[in-house]
Scaffold this motif. Structure first.
Motif, PDB file in Angstrom:
ATOM      1  N   TYR A 101     -10.485  37.459 -30.365  1.00 28.63           N
ATOM      2  CA  TYR A 101      -9.721  36.828 -31.449  1.00 28.63           C
ATOM      3  C   TYR A 101      -8.234  36.728 -31.106  1.00 28.63           C
ATOM      4  CZ  TYR A 101      -8.555  35.817 -36.369  1.00 28.63           C
ATOM      5  OH  TYR A 101      -8.108  35.248 -37.535  1.00 28.63           O
ATOM      6  N   THR A 102      -7.655  37.830 -30.621  1.00 23.35           N
ATOM      7  CA  THR A 102      -6.216  37.801 -30.316  1.00 23.35           C
ATOM      8  C   THR A 102      -5.929  36.875 -29.127  1.00 23.35           C
ATOM      9  OG1 THR A 102      -6.482  39.857 -29.066  1.00 23.35           O
ATOM     10  CG2 THR A 102      -5.575  40.058 -31.262  1.00 23.35           C
ATOM     11  N   ARG A 103      -6.865  36.819 -28.181  1.00 19.10           N
ATOM     12  CA  ARG A 103      -6.641  35.925 -27.028  1.00 19.10           C
ATOM     13  C   ARG A 103      -6.714  34.467 -27.469  1.00 19.10           C
ATOM     14  NH1 ARG A 103      -5.759  37.864 -22.164  1.00 19.10           N
ATOM     15  NH2 ARG A 103      -6.245  40.057 -21.869  1.00 19.10           N
ATOM     16  N   LEU A 131      -5.982  33.336 -30.338  1.00 25.07           N
ATOM     17  CA  LEU A 131      -4.784  33.004 -31.107  1.00 25.07           C
ATOM     18  C   LEU A 131      -3.532  32.973 -30.242  1.00 25.07           C
ATOM     19  CD1 LEU A 131      -5.490  35.344 -34.103  1.00 25.07           C
ATOM     20  CD2 LEU A 131      -5.335  32.870 -34.269  1.00 25.07           C
ATOM     21  N   GLY A 132      -3.674  33.575 -29.043  1.00 27.16           N
ATOM     22  CA  GLY A 132      -2.501  33.647 -28.173  1.00 27.16           C
ATOM     23  C   GLY A 132      -1.629  34.833 -28.504  1.00 27.16           C
ATOM     24  N   ALA A 133      -1.989  35.562 -29.583  1.00 26.61           N
ATOM     25  CA  ALA A 133      -1.207  36.735 -29.956  1.00 26.61           C
ATOM     26  C   ALA A 133      -1.496  37.843 -28.967  1.00 26.61           C
ATOM     27  CB  ALA A 133      -1.562  37.203 -31.353  1.00 26.61           C
ATOM     28  N   GLY A 134      -0.458  38.463 -28.492  1.00 29.34           N
ATOM     29  CA  GLY A 134      -0.656  39.607 -27.600  1.00 29.34           C
ATOM     30  C   GLY A 134      -0.994  39.221 -26.181  1.00 29.34           C
ATOM     31  N   SER A 135      -1.077  37.932 -25.912  1.00 28.71           N
ATOM     32  CA  SER A 135      -1.343  37.547 -24.531  1.00 28.71           C
ATOM     33  C   SER A 135      -0.048  37.622 -23.722  1.00 28.71           C
ATOM     34  CB  SER A 135      -1.877  36.119 -24.472  1.00 28.71           C
ATOM     35  OG  SER A 135      -0.895  35.213 -24.905  1.00 28.71           O
ATOM     36  N   GLY A 136       1.082  37.585 -24.476  1.00 23.60           N
ATOM     37  CA  GLY A 136       2.364  37.637 -23.792  1.00 23.60           C
ATOM     38  C   GLY A 136       2.770  36.285 -23.241  1.00 23.60           C
ATOM     39  N   GLU A 137       1.858  35.289 -23.396  1.00 24.42           N
ATOM     40  CA  GLU A 137       2.156  33.983 -22.831  1.00 24.42           C
ATOM     41  C   GLU A 137       2.957  33.120 -23.797  1.00 24.42           C
ATOM     42  OE1 GLU A 137      -1.724  32.680 -21.907  1.00 24.42           O
ATOM     43  OE2 GLU A 137      -1.942  34.104 -20.278  1.00 24.42           O
ATOM     44  N   GLY A 138       2.815  33.450 -25.068  1.00 19.60           N
ATOM     45  CA  GLY A 138       3.501  32.630 -26.068  1.00 19.60           C
ATOM     46  C   GLY A 138       5.009  32.813 -26.006  1.00 19.60           C
ATOM     47  N   GLY A 184       6.720  31.945 -28.760  1.00 17.51           N
ATOM     48  CA  GLY A 184       7.100  32.081 -30.158  1.00 17.51           C
ATOM     49  C   GLY A 184       7.793  30.824 -30.638  1.00 17.51           C
ATOM     50  N   GLY A 230       2.821  28.951 -35.581  1.00 17.09           N
ATOM     51  CA  GLY A 230       2.165  30.253 -35.761  1.00 17.09           C
ATOM     52  C   GLY A 230       3.075  31.264 -36.446  1.00 17.09           C
TER      53      GLY A 230
END
Lengths: 250, 225
Positions: free
Chosen positions: A146-148, A150-157, A159, A163
């Motif tokens: 789920y977090t991947r 959403l891109g949350a916590g992947s560190g790739e976003g 911001g 979102g």
């Protein structure tokens, strides 16, 4: 030995205490790892310290409120079990409701030490655990995916996209639902449009709101940025003091 | 940076899953252990019947909480928050407040770190306050339950949301007004819904997100708080 003495005995404290200690250790591990990772990726230590200070001051008053939940349940379930439940996984609004519903299902009618039996307690305790465990179960199976996704916590976003605004909006929705419930409780809580319901939560919301406005002015306009870390806790104290005054006036 | 963070993130999932499973086993095992001390085991039939009557509602609630709050909490924060509980009345506002205070943006490594630090700190404070409270239960009980202070502790959540409301409404009144008015009207006309406020967060949040999206598309709203 009566049932409350049994429920407050040393072995029960030991069982519950070990689980609380385990969860405290987990929190420390997550905290240390996050701190180290933050430094490794070049985050500002001051920012991380500020997040820790703000979160600590933020959590004291709600924790005292949760302690009252422990006290409330300790009269029927003993002290160690509510202590465990509200330190780990439990939620203040949930525990009393489920404990009461479980007591009815095991034929006790009402949750009280007078009608509590060892088997009744064990059944209620298991039901309380089963009912609220699903968030943890879902975390085990779906948090990563789920977090991947959403891109949350992947560190790739980077911001700054929708979102971020969506999360703010979701939180505004959460706050609005609760404040709306206080308005509804006052206007129709004592009967549709009778304005005879409980007005204390509305007074508390208004007082905390005003106090926060004061804190924001001080921290932003008067260059007292350090106050920001204590603004939520300070505003809550003002709101809770307003509740005491409202209680005295009622 | 990405490689370091990616390694941290992978380990977070491994540790998060392991400790969540361990906590689950302990929580489900505790009633049997305590039952052993008391000389009685749980009545599994009664547990199954009670689960069907009250547990299903909480199961749905848990699914909704997971879907809605995990994006706010991030990976590490998510594992910790679901283990330690008290999401709506503490962990979510706490993490959102910390994120806002340091200006971390959703989906960034910084947000993940701040969220985890915030929830770990909040959980440790709760554990400490409850442990001290239990230790000092006898002298504290009359003070905390005194009729004078009782209204203060009955209104911790309104005090929290009042403070948070100012922080978030002041720059987002265009988003906040509609859900606030609609929710107030709904609770006025159907006061019995006050018992289900945690469920009403979903439509309220949905409306707020829809308005935010429209404003974002029109270019009238940036991503700042």
């Amino acid at each position: 030995m009566d049932i409350l003495q049994q429920l407050n005995s040393a072995p029960v404290y030991l069982i519950c205490g070990l689980i609380v200690a385990f969860v405290a250790a987990v929190c420390v591990v997550f905290m240390v790892r996050a701190w180290r990772a933050g430094i490794a990726i070049g985050m500002d230590k001051t920012k991380m310290k500020r997040a820790i200070t703000a979160s600590a001051t933020f959590s004291v008053l709600p924790s005292v409120g949760i302690l009252l939940g422990v006290i409330a349940l300790s009269g029927s379930l003993g002290t160690p079990w509510p202590w465990l439940r509200l330190s780990v996984i439990g939620a203040l609004h949930y525990e009393t409701q489920v404990a009461q519903a479980a007591a009815e299902q095991v034929g006790m009618g009402t949750l009280s030490a007078a009608s509590m039996t060892p088997s009744g307690f064990a059944t209620i305790a298991l039901l309380m655990s089963v009912c609220i465990m699903w968030g943890m179960v879902l975390s085990v199976f779906f948090n990563k995916r789920y977090t991947r996704k959403l891109g949350a916590g992947s560190g790739e976003g980077k911001g700054g996209g929708f979102g971020d605004l969506a999360m703010t909006a979701m939180f505004i929705g959460l706050v609005s639902a609760y404040i709306g419930s206080y308005v509804g409780g006052f206007v129709s809580g004592g009967g549709l449009f009778t304005f005879g319901g409980d007005w204390t939560p509305l007074v508390v919301v208004a007082a905390a709101c005003l106090a926060m406005a004061g804190f924001m002015v001080l921290s932003e306009k008067k260059k007292m940025a350090w106050l920001d870390s204590f603004s939520i806790a300070g505003s809550m104290i003002v709101g809770m003091a307003a509740a005491v005054l409202a209680g005295a006036m009622a | 940076m990405n490689e370091t963070f990616e390694r941290y993130n992978r380990r977070t999932h491994i540790i998060g899953r392991a400790v969540t499973v361990a906590t689950l086993i302990m929580l489900l095992g505790a009633p049997f252990c305590i039952g052993g001390v008391l000389g009685a085991m749980p009545d599994l039939g009664a547990v199954a019947r009670a689960f069907l009557s009250v547990g299903l509602v909480w199961t749905v609630s848990s699914v909704v909480e997971f879907l809605v709050y995990t994006p706010m909490l991030g990976a590490g924060g998510g594992y910790l928050a679901f283990i330690t509980g008290n999401l709506i009345n503490m962990k979510i506002p706490c993490a959102v407040n910390a994120r806002d205070m340091v200006g971390a943006k959703t989906g960034t490594a910084e947000n993940e770190i701040i969220s985890t630090l915030s929830i770990a700190t909040s959980s440790l404070v709760t554990i400490l306050v409850l442990a001290l409270g239990v230790l000092l239960l006898a002298p504290l009980q009359p003070v905390l339950q005194s009729p004078v202070l009782r209204p203060a502790f009955d209104n911790v959540v309104p005090a929290l949301f009042g403070a948070m409301a100012y922080r978030y409404y002041r720059r987002n009144m265009d988003i906040a007004l509609t859900p606030l008015v609609l929710m107030s009207a709904l609770f006025i006309f159907v006061p019995s819904l006050t018992g289900s406020t945690s469920f009403m967060v979903i439509p309220s949040g949905g409306i707020a997100i829809a308005i935010a999206y429209l404003l974002y598309k029109k270019g009238r709203k940036g991503a700042s708080n």
